[in-house]
Design a protein around this motif. Structure first.
Motif, short mmCIF file in Angstrom:
data_model
loop_
_atom_site.label_atom_id
_atom_site.label_comp_id
_atom_site.label_asym_id
_atom_site.label_seq_id
_atom_site.Cartn_x
_atom_site.Cartn_y
_atom_site.Cartn_z
N SER A 98 93.06 46.52 -62.63
CA SER A 98 93.27 45.95 -63.97
C SER A 98 93.15 47.01 -65.07
O SER A 98 93.70 46.85 -66.16
N ARG A 102 97.55 48.17 -66.88
CA ARG A 102 97.12 47.30 -67.97
C ARG A 102 98.30 46.51 -68.54
O ARG A 102 99.43 46.98 -68.55
N LYS A 103 98.01 45.31 -69.03
CA LYS A 103 99.04 44.54 -69.73
C LYS A 103 99.53 45.36 -70.92
O LYS A 103 98.75 46.07 -71.55
N SER A 110 101.86 38.86 -67.43
CA SER A 110 101.17 39.74 -66.47
C SER A 110 102.17 40.59 -65.70
O SER A 110 101.79 41.51 -65.01
N ARG A 113 103.43 45.49 -67.48
CA ARG A 113 102.20 46.30 -67.48
C ARG A 113 102.53 47.78 -67.55
O ARG A 113 103.62 48.20 -67.18
#
Length: 193
Positions: A98, A102-103, A110, A113
């Motif tokens: 995550s 990352r977004k 989602s 990214r």
């Protein structure tokens, strides 16, 4: 000015993100995604994938022979399809997925990214953002650096799978990072995360 560079066109033999060979059509690059070999399964979680730079075409090696090289990337997913950890053993670098992927913004999907590659540049994956591409990867200036396409189910397949990962030549040195981030993105899509 003409661009005379030749993109790396890797055939994805199966079209499945959790296990396939990616063989470049001009024999310049050969990547393999698989679960850990049986001798190493005790060291890793059940939902682990490894990416290898095999150095040879998948059809030139026996499927029963375990990979002789250390993996270039290890992807350890969490339970129920959750994101886990991405590791680059050769670089001795590890990070939560995550944080690695990352977004692009707080309100983005989602399936949009970005990641920072080993060259310090940011790259962004988008799902179906460009017509005819399942996935598109662009740099911070919006140059397409890679894209992935799946063969439409209604098209016949002959001697190839029709599933293609294209990496443009200036970014070929990032091939394992591009494939690792694409594999995570495809995992997110498959698990509807």
């Amino acid at each position: 000015m003409l661009n005379r560079s030749l993109p790396y066109v890797l055939e994805d033999r199966t079209g499945h993100y959790a296990g396939s060979d990616f063989d470049e059509i001009y024999d310049r690059l050969f990547l393999h995604v698989s679960c850990p070999p049986p001798s190493r399964t005790a060291d890793y979680a059940e939902t682990t994938l490894m990416i290898y730079d095999t150095g040879r075409r998948s059809s030139s090696r026996r499927q029963s022979r375990p990979a002789l090289r250390e993996p270039s990337v290890v992807l350890e997913f969490g339970p129920n399809g959750a994101l886990g950890t991405v590791s680059f053993p050769r670089l001795a670098v590890s990070a939560p997925m995550s944080q690695y992927l990352r977004k692009t913004s707080m309100f983005s999907s989602s399936l949009s990214r970005k990641f920072t590659a080993s060259n310090g540049e940011d790259y962004r994956w988008v799902y179906r953002g460009v017509k005819e591409h399942e996935w598109t990867c662009a740099d911070s200036r919006d140059y397409v650096v890679a894209h992935y396409t799946l063969k439409p189910p209604d098209q016949p397949s002959y001697n190839t799978s029709g599933n293609i990962l294209t990496i443009y030549e200036p970014w070929a040195h990032l091939a394992t990072e591009i494939l690792a981030s694409l594999t995570i993105m495809r995992h997110l899509a498959a698990n509807k995360c």
